[in-house]
Design a protein around this motif. Structure first.
Motif: not given
Length: 275
Positions: A58-69
């Protein structure tokens, strides 16, 4: 006589590159939308799932999947952002969690809250700040909470770790501000997110001044990028509470205990979580 406010050093006035963690919903999603609308190139990172994919589409932001914990997850998020953006001008450390209830909060919930609400910022700063110091600019915005300046009744892990998030941000600012690194802590009170919806009887306390939308918080962050003030308070009343706590901590704690007693007379929804 006060000294003139220095011009913002942490990020260029023109749109730059930005990363938002915890981006798939709530304040994080609103931050992504606002930064994209303002012309930034944005990386949105969160746990993998359809919400992150939809936000990206929807936004055009680039997605990076990650677990920040996790340490590996933070490293993956930073590496993925740098691979797409090159230099990162702005890091919005928004990912956070509320876990556990009272003294019965489990060891696992304490560990999760500490890893995501505190150590994610520490681990990210280790990777980003040296480069920012070398080039003379960079900005780290921590989404903390009014709980990090005051407290959150019923939720010790959230309260303690959000205090930790503010304390680490203070340390970063005190240590690196002369190098061009700007650090800011966003400390809202009641915000219309899932956490607030599940807050049970605490909703009245959280919403006593106003319940803001995530978009209003994102607007406050966008405005804060125009200056270098450390505290970003979407609810300005929090400044008054914070001063009162510092001026007479005993009196402030007595007042909070009276609120606690009122909550005990109207018990929290057992399925609710403090926000």
């Amino acid at each position: 006589m006060t000294e003139p406010r220095p011009e913002s050093a942490g990020a260029p006035a023109r749109p730059g590159t930005a990363v938002v963690t915890g981006a798939a919903g709530g304040i994080g999603s609103a931050l992504v939308r606002r930064l994209v609308a303002d012309g930034h190139r944005v990386v949105a990172t969160d746990l993998p799932g359809p919400a992150l994919e939809t936000l990206s589409a929807v936004t055009g932001a680039h997605a990076v999947a990650a677990d920040l914990a996790t340490e590996d997850g933070v490293a993956a998020a930073v590496a993925g952002a740098q691979a797409y953006l090159g230099d990162v001008d702005l890091w919005c450390g928004n990912a956070g969690v509320e876990a556990g209830r009272g003294l019965e909060t489990s060891e696992g919930d304490w560990a999760l809250a500490h890893d995501l609400n505190v150590m994610a910022h520490v681990r990210t700063a280790r990777l980003l700040v040296p480069g920012w110091v070398e080039r003379g600019r960079g900005r780290y915005v921590v989404t903390a909470s009014a709980a990090g300046l005051l407290t959150m009744l019923g939720s010790p892990a959230y309260s303690v770790t959000k205090h930790g998030a503010v304390a680490f941000a203070e340390w970063l600012s005190a240590t690196y501000r002369h190098t061009g690194v700007v650090v800011q802590a966003v400390c809202p009170q009641g915000v219309a997110t899932r956490m607030y919806a599940e807050a049970g009887a605490l909703r009245d306390l959280l919403g006593r001044d106003a319940v803001l939308t995530p978009e209003q918080v994102a607007d406050a962050v966008a405005a804060a990028l125009e200056h270098d003030d450390f505290l970003v308070l979407p609810h300005p009343e929090v400044a008054t509470y914070y001063r009162g706590r510092a001026a007479d901590t005993h009196r402030w704690l007595a007042g909070m205990n009276r609120v606690q007693q009122a909550l005990e007379r109207a018990p929290l929804d057992q399925d609710g979580a403090a926000g």
